[in-house]
Design a protein around this motif. Sequence first.
Motif, PDB file in Angstrom:
ATOM      1  N   ARG A   7     -66.138   7.235   4.530  1.00 20.52           N
ATOM      2  CA  ARG A   7     -65.715   7.605   6.134  1.00 20.52           C
ATOM      3  C   ARG A   7     -65.240   6.376   6.923  1.00 20.52           C
ATOM      4  NH1 ARG A   7     -66.637  11.452   9.460  1.00 20.52           N
ATOM      5  NH2 ARG A   7     -67.976  12.808   8.134  1.00 20.52           N
TER       6      ARG A   7
ATOM      7  N   HIS B 151     -61.307   5.642   8.041  1.00 17.19           N
ATOM      8  CA  HIS B 151     -61.441   5.327   9.484  1.00 17.19           C
ATOM      9  C   HIS B 151     -60.601   4.217   9.911  1.00 17.19           C
ATOM     10  CE1 HIS B 151     -62.271   6.608  13.582  1.00 17.19           C
ATOM     11  NE2 HIS B 151     -62.709   5.301  14.001  1.00 17.19           N
TER      12      HIS B 151
ATOM     13  N   GLN C 235     -58.205  11.599   3.395  1.00 14.77           N
ATOM     14  CA  GLN C 235     -58.862  12.511   4.351  1.00 14.77           C
ATOM     15  C   GLN C 235     -59.007  13.820   3.791  1.00 14.77           C
ATOM     16  OE1 GLN C 235     -55.635  11.684   7.556  1.00 14.77           O
ATOM     17  NE2 GLN C 235     -57.207  10.976   8.842  1.00 14.77           N
TER      18      GLN C 235
ATOM     19  N   GLU D 194     -59.408  10.981  11.871  1.00 10.39           N
ATOM     20  CA  GLU D 194     -58.719  12.142  12.690  1.00 10.39           C
ATOM     21  C   GLU D 194     -58.564  11.798  14.026  1.00 10.39           C
ATOM     22  OE1 GLU D 194     -60.248  15.816  11.527  1.00 10.39           O
ATOM     23  OE2 GLU D 194     -59.233  15.679   9.326  1.00 10.39           O
TER      24      GLU D 194
END
Length: 127
Positions: A67, A71, A100, A119
């Motif tokens: 993650r 990111h 993603q 996102e």
Amino acid sequence: MCGMSETPPEHTESSENPDFDAMARDIAEVPAVEVIVTVAVNLMSAAAVKLGLTEEGEEHKDLDEARKLVHALAGLLDASATEISSFHAAPLRDGLKSLQLAFREASLVPDGPGQGPGEKYTGAVYG
């Protein structure tokens, strides 16, 4: 004096003490676009490993780490969008979207639309 080196440690080159002047000279010759693309590719590779997408698969899988990497990649691509050409940006954006989607698929409890890694920068990602 037993066990003492005649060369002071601060003057000894080793893998622990890289030659920062030489590294600075080398990096000075590299265009910014190449540095950005290289960093993006390294983030993509690390994220793929943490998502378990390599041959070792589950051995290195860590979705929390993935993650963070996804990111960071999304943030880098968002921030550099006007600095790198679409020639460089398009494949990086495609790779980001694939990561993603892989993250969403690997998650036991999927994030809501727009809440997945990166996102915030890309908008919600759907397969």
